[in-house]
Design a protein around this motif. Structure first.
Motif, short mmCIF file in Angstrom:
data_model
loop_
_atom_site.label_atom_id
_atom_site.label_comp_id
_atom_site.label_asym_id
_atom_site.label_seq_id
_atom_site.Cartn_x
_atom_site.Cartn_y
_atom_site.Cartn_z
N PRO A 29 -7.01 -42.74 53.77
CA PRO A 29 -6.12 -42.54 54.92
C PRO A 29 -4.73 -43.09 54.66
CG PRO A 29 -7.69 -44.31 55.35
CD PRO A 29 -8.11 -43.67 54.07
N THR A 30 -3.71 -42.39 55.16
CA THR A 30 -2.34 -42.86 55.05
C THR A 30 -1.81 -43.14 56.46
OG1 THR A 30 -1.55 -40.56 55.13
CG2 THR A 30 -1.87 -41.55 52.96
N ALA A 31 -0.90 -44.08 56.52
CA ALA A 31 -0.35 -44.47 57.82
C ALA A 31 0.45 -43.33 58.42
CB ALA A 31 0.52 -45.71 57.66
N ALA A 32 0.28 -43.09 59.69
CA ALA A 32 0.96 -41.99 60.37
C ALA A 32 2.42 -42.34 60.61
CB ALA A 32 0.26 -41.70 61.70
N GLN A 33 3.26 -41.32 60.59
CA GLN A 33 4.68 -41.47 60.89
C GLN A 33 4.90 -41.31 62.39
OE1 GLN A 33 7.74 -41.11 58.37
NE2 GLN A 33 6.28 -42.38 57.26
N ARG A 88 12.46 -42.24 62.44
CA ARG A 88 11.06 -41.91 62.16
C ARG A 88 10.59 -42.84 61.05
NH1 ARG A 88 9.14 -38.04 58.52
NH2 ARG A 88 11.21 -37.12 58.42
N GLY A 89 9.36 -43.36 61.18
CA GLY A 89 8.87 -44.29 60.18
C GLY A 89 7.40 -44.59 60.33
N THR A 90 6.94 -45.47 59.47
CA THR A 90 5.54 -45.88 59.45
C THR A 90 5.37 -47.18 60.21
OG1 THR A 90 5.26 -44.85 57.29
CG2 THR A 90 3.58 -46.41 57.97
N ALA A 91 4.52 -47.17 61.23
CA ALA A 91 4.29 -48.36 62.05
C ALA A 91 3.10 -49.14 61.54
CB ALA A 91 4.08 -47.96 63.51
N GLY A 92 3.13 -50.44 61.79
CA GLY A 92 2.02 -51.29 61.38
C GLY A 92 2.00 -52.55 62.20
N ALA A 93 0.99 -53.38 61.95
CA ALA A 93 0.87 -54.65 62.66
C ALA A 93 1.93 -55.62 62.17
CB ALA A 93 -0.53 -55.23 62.44
N SER A 94 2.39 -56.47 63.07
CA SER A 94 3.42 -57.44 62.71
C SER A 94 2.81 -58.67 62.05
CB SER A 94 4.19 -57.87 63.97
OG SER A 94 5.12 -58.89 63.65
#
Length: 224
Positions: A29-33, A88-94
């Motif tokens: 799986p790849t991180a969604a934009q 637009r970008g890839t979100a993730g946990a801080s």
């Protein structure tokens, strides 16, 4: 030798099974934009984004794929306490306490220190917005057509045809009601000469015999 061929045939299903397994193994799986617009602030050396209509705070990670940190620093230096950004970008946990996440931009559509920001009317239905100065002009594009606005002149509404060109360039053209209009767009950084706003497209508007230059960016109804 007489046993070699039967042995090979016996192993064929095993080899086939291995190939099928490699073909049908699901990709990792790849991180969604995500596409976000919102308020950008500089706090303790960090760029923090509060998306429109939300209370979340996301750290904007500058991983070298864009110049958002440098561009933002220039606009903050002009006296802006907060900026508007569309990206637009890839979100993730801080990794930082007190923040709701982080986002690594892959595309910055627009970065500005003035304007309607989150309250821009009709943004969600716009495919494209373009504008320039000397003389002033602005153009909005939707699926229904385009509208050209100029001071002291009636709005010019026209249908259009879009053509994709090599290198990510494209143009919109229209010929109706005695008017010939072409808007040529190129994917390159463009700075508004009056406000300093940064957009991701340069624009050249050709209206009959006149050539007007400016900047452009995608509206809320278009990301590519």
């Amino acid at each position: 030798m007489p046993y070699v061929r039967p042995l090979l045939f016996a192993l064929l299903p095993l080899f086939a099974g291995c190939q099928l397994f490699s073909v049908y193994t699901p990709p990792s799986p790849t991180a969604a934009q995500q596409r976000l617009q919102g308020e950008l602030r500089l706090q303790q050396g960090k760029l923090l984004l509060r998306p429109c209509g939300e209370q979340r705070q996301l750290e904007v990670i500058n991983d070298g794929s864009n110049d958002i940190a440098r561009e933002a620093a220039t606009l903050f230096a002009d006296g802006n306490e907060q900026l508007f950004v569309d990206l637009r970008g890839t979100a993730g946990a801080s990794k930082q306490a007190g923040l709701d996440g982080e986002i690594s931009p892959s595309q910055v559509y627009r970065l500005q220190g003035e304007g309607p920001a989150c309250n821009e009317p009709g943004f969600s239905s716009l495919l494209l917005r373009a504008s320039g100065h000397e003389p002033d002009w602005s153009l909005g594009v939707s699926e229904k057509g385009l509208v050209l606005l100029r001071p002291d002149q009636e709005p010019l509404a026209l249908p259009y045809v879009e053509e994709q060109l090599p290198g990510g360039n494209f143009n919109l053209s229209s010929e109706a009601n005695g008017q010939r209009l072409e808007l040529w767009l190129a994917p390159q950084r463009c700075v508004d000469s009056m406000s300093g706003a940064v957009q991701h497209l340069s624009a050249e508007l050709r209206l009959n015999d006149k050539v007007l230059r400016g900047c452009a960016s995608f509206g809320g109804a278009r990301s590519q």
